[in-house]
Design an enzyme around this catalytic site. Structure first.
Site, PDB file in Angstrom:
ATOM      1  CG  MET A 131      41.302  44.602  49.654  1.00  0.00           C
ATOM      2  SD  MET A 131      42.968  44.066  49.999  1.00  0.00           S
ATOM      3  CE  MET A 131      42.783  43.549  51.667  1.00  0.00           C
ATOM      4  CB  CYS A 132      38.509  43.090  43.379  1.00  0.00           C
ATOM      5  SG  CYS A 132      37.143  43.778  44.312  1.00  0.00           S
ATOM      6  N   GLY A 133      40.426  40.740  42.777  1.00  0.00           N
ATOM      7  CA  GLY A 133      41.431  40.154  41.894  1.00  0.00           C
ATOM      8  C   GLY A 133      40.811  39.792  40.559  1.00  0.00           C
ATOM      9  CG  ASN A 156      40.241  44.469  40.474  1.00  0.00           C
ATOM     10  OD1 ASN A 156      39.289  43.758  40.700  1.00  0.00           O
ATOM     11  ND2 ASN A 156      41.492  44.067  40.543  1.00  0.00           N
TER      12      ASN A 156
END
Ligand code: F6R
Length: 719
Positions: free
Chosen positions: A1-3, A115
């Site tokens: 879910m990280c960007g 990520n």
């Protein structure tokens, strides 16, 4: 879910304020992924120094933090590389010290955004701890930054002068797990490296002149040539290997072999000689002269859509190195089947798909795209005139696939539900055992997988870690693997032997909607293709193929239910805290998917239950309040469903029935209370779920909207 987001410019004057805005703009575009904190790193006031700004919560909090520290925003830079990150906590709670970028030391010699998950981080942390490195965060990422510094310092002590990408290769060789990462360093001013393994990274390029290049060639680090020696010919490279903190002797690890790409789906399959290709260093130079240029890096191409038209996807184990306006892509190993180039792709066509258009939310837009996306997945594959299904991506493997003694479908969540939906038709057409496995459960067990098993991996993103893990397990056990994937070039599409792309376009809403129906169609197409030589199934196959061609228009008809669904949400569902879905046979998957959407999007507790299990406990919770949505469309087991519904009616249950158009069954029943019906067109039993799921998607969407929930975002308790 990280960007992840990165921005580099060269030979263009940009103020620090503009650079900050670009980085924050990139983070904003990644916002839909959900996050609990964010941060950026840009050049400090001292030449080559790096500053880090980070904050928990929304991006507006990060902006406030930057304003509070009041950097000189008028300072201008002719070239610069900045990196940024939105985080969804995996290792360590969402607090400031855990926000990315993470640094190697207080003076930010190396700064990393990442990520993925580094699985050997505890060992690395212990090792580096013994060498005196003090960890400030609970993240796995910090060990990457510290490893950079340790290896850099050791190499300098030994008299080596490593390139940034060579240094990166040494760092990556020590990491286990997955990563998509960007690193900047005060030792390599105005340079950035980007590397990926199991976590996507894409690079956008914007030049003053248009980019005329189709492909960029990969530069290989020669295994036989010791590149440490290239940088310090007077030293024996063995010295550095012995003295570095961890063992590099095993350093040039083999990456898994890249398998064949699904045929006819991208320029990746073309003969490179027919394309306009250059070595990466020449990519953007005009007659050998340096040109003004900007590079945008991200974990998600949708974040690049506002900035660039040309993008290039990195492959696992690529190391991209950007400096002096040049983009270099390096790899350490040449593996059989590797492509020695990366294609530069146009983003415009993708861009239009990323704009909401007349819709309020991406989820609504994507629900409405389904007539088109179900058409797209069949385009050129289903031929109703000959009653054949031809899947180019499976062609070369058909003999092996048709010899399968067992088919195992592996996926997560919505993709898993699509497998449950397709399972009965596989059992009927293929007459072999068919297993459906949730990827995480599958990898928790030591399943028996054999060489004559065919394993199908279904995933919208093609990047779900559990599904990839399960895929690698099946590859190691010798099974033939098929990918059913939406994102072309994704890890699952590259690792599988063969496959079928969904061609559904990017899915931006957090809920998977159009992918579900496309996966369902793709799986049915595979079953039809694999059972083609079964004479006894000819009529059944014809019936399904003919019905498939009508599905897109029938979905359009179901979408017309939207006004009644809005009323239903307002009158019956809005105040409810629990909703049950009952389905059996072909409709069990619809019940599972309805419940999954209800929880994920509307935050309503929900269960998908086998209708027959009503008598095994569920009946005791039926009252005149709890909404019960029952799938009662026409198929061989409808009479059994009717009998279950009668038991609910006897308890004055709050029934919502999804039935076929014109079905009089419910109106003719003596009802102790009004039953709400939602009527959908009829299709062949094994495809009916494609139509039945649409009202559920609309219900969960409208319920969320009525409750003021941000439907396109993940729920984040920290925000
Ligand atoms: C549900 C949803 C997720 C995905 C799951 C698998 O609406 O979007 O639960 O279904 O994360 O993702 P993919 O299909 O990308 O492997």
């Amino acid at each position: 879910m990280c960007g992840i987001f990165g921005y580099c410019h060269f030979l263009i004057e940009k103020t620090r304020g503009e650079i900050i805005e670009t980085l924050l703009g990139g983070l904003q575009a990644l916002e839909y992924k959900g996050y609990d904190s964010s941060g950026i790193s840009i050049q400090g006031d001292e030449l080559g120094s790096l500053d880090i700004y980070k904050q928990t919560g929304k991006i507006s909090n990060l902006r406030e933090e930057i304003d509070l520290r009041n950097p000189n925003k008028n300072l201008s830079f002719i070239s610069h590389c900045g990196i940024a990150h939105t985080r969804w906590a995996t290792h360590g709670e969402p607090k400031r010290t855990n926000c990315h970028p993470l640094n190697s030391d207080p003076s930010n010699e190396f700064v990393v955004v990442h990520n993925g998950v580094i699985t050997n981080f505890a060992n690395l942390k212990a090792l580096l701890g013994e060498k005196g490195y003090v960890f400030k965060s609970d993240t796995d990422t910090e060990c990457i930054a510290k490893l950079y510094k340790k290896i850099y310092d050791t190499s300098i002590e030994l008299g080596f002068n490593l390139d940034f990408h060579v240094l990166t290769n040494l760092v990556l060789n020590e990491l286990e797990g997955s990563y998509g990462l960007l690193c900047t360093s005060s030792h390599f001013p105005d340079e950035v490296v980007a590397a990926r393994k199991g976590s996507p990274l894409v690079i956008g390029v914007k030049g003053k002149r248009s980019i005329k290049t189709d492909v960029v060639e990969v530069e290989y680090l020669d295994q036989n040539e010791n590149y440490l020696e290239i940088n310090a010919p007077t030293k024996n490279s063995e010295d550095i290997l012995d003295e570095l903190p961890v063992q590099y002797n095993s350093s040039l690890r083999k990456s898994p072999p890249l398998r064949s790409q699904y045929l006819g789906t991208s320029t990746r399959d073309k003969d490179i000689s027919s394309l306009n290709h250059v070595s990466s260093r020449e990519l953007l130079k005009e007659g050998g002269l340096l040109q003004p240029i900007e590079f945008f890096l991200s974990s998600d191409c949708s974040a690049l859509a506002h900035y660039v038209n040309n993008v290039l996807y990195l492959e696992d184990n690529d190391i991209a190195h950007i400096y002096d306006g040049e983009l270099h892509i390096h790899r350490s190993n040449v593996n059989p089947g590797d492509f020695s180039f990366r294609t530069v792709q146009k983003l415009e066509s993708e861009l239009s798909k990323m704009i909401k258009g007349p819709y309020d939310h991406f989820m609504q837009k994507e629900i409405y795209e389904q007539p088109e996306t179900t058409e797209n997945v069949m385009r050129g594959r289903v031929d109703a005139s000959t009653n054949r299904v031809v899947l180019g991506g499976l062609e070369n493997w058909l003999t092996e696939l048709r010899r399968a003694r067992r088919i195992i479908m592996v996926a997560s969540q919505t993709s898993y539900n699509s497998c449950v939906a397709a399972r009965p038709i596989y059992e009927e057409l293929m007459e072999i055992p068919i297993n459906v496995e949730s990827a995480s459960d599958f990898i928790d067990r030591d399943c028996c997988i054999f060489r004559n098993d065919v394993c199908i991996f279904v995933s919208q993103s093609g990047e779900t870690a559990d599904t990839i893990h399960a895929l690698k397990y099946c590859i190691n056990n010798g099974a033939v693997t098929i990918g059913v994937v939406n994102s072309s070039g994704s890890s699952i599409s590259r690792l599988t032997d063969c496959g079928v792309y969904l061609n559904a376009g990017p899915e931006k809403g957090v809920a998977s909607t159009k992918s579900y129906t496309s996966q369902y169609v793709a799986l049915v197409m595979i079953a039809l293709c694999l059972s083609e030589d079964s004479v006894s199934r000819i009529e059944r196959r014809k019936e399904i193929i003919q019905a498939l061609t009508l599905i897109p228009n029938q979905i359009k008809e179901v979408l017309e239910l939207e006004p009644s669904i809005i009323k239903l949400c307002e009158n019956e569902l809005e105040k409810q805290e629990t909703v049950f879905f009952f389905g059996r046979g072909f409709q069990f998957a619809s019940a599972l998917e309805g419940a999954s959407k209800m929880k994920e999007i509307s935050y309503v507790y929900s269960e998908g239950i086998l209708t027959d299990d009503l008598k095994r406990g569920a009946l005791s919770v039926v009252d005149n309040v709890l909404p019960i949505i029952v799938f009662a469309t026409k198929d061989a087991i409808l009479p059994k469903v009717v009998s279950s519904v009668e038991q609910i009616m006897a308890r004055k249950g709050n029934l919502i029935i999804i039935c076929n158009k014109g079905d009089k069954t419910w109106k003719q029943k003596k009802q102790p209370r009004n039953i709400v019906t939602l009527e959908v067109p009829q299709t062949v039993d094994c495809l009916q779920g494609l139509l039945n799921v649409i009202p559920l998607q609309l219900i969960s969407y409208w319920l969320a909207v009525k409750k003021g929930i941000g439907v396109d975002f993940s729920r984040d308790p920290a925000m």
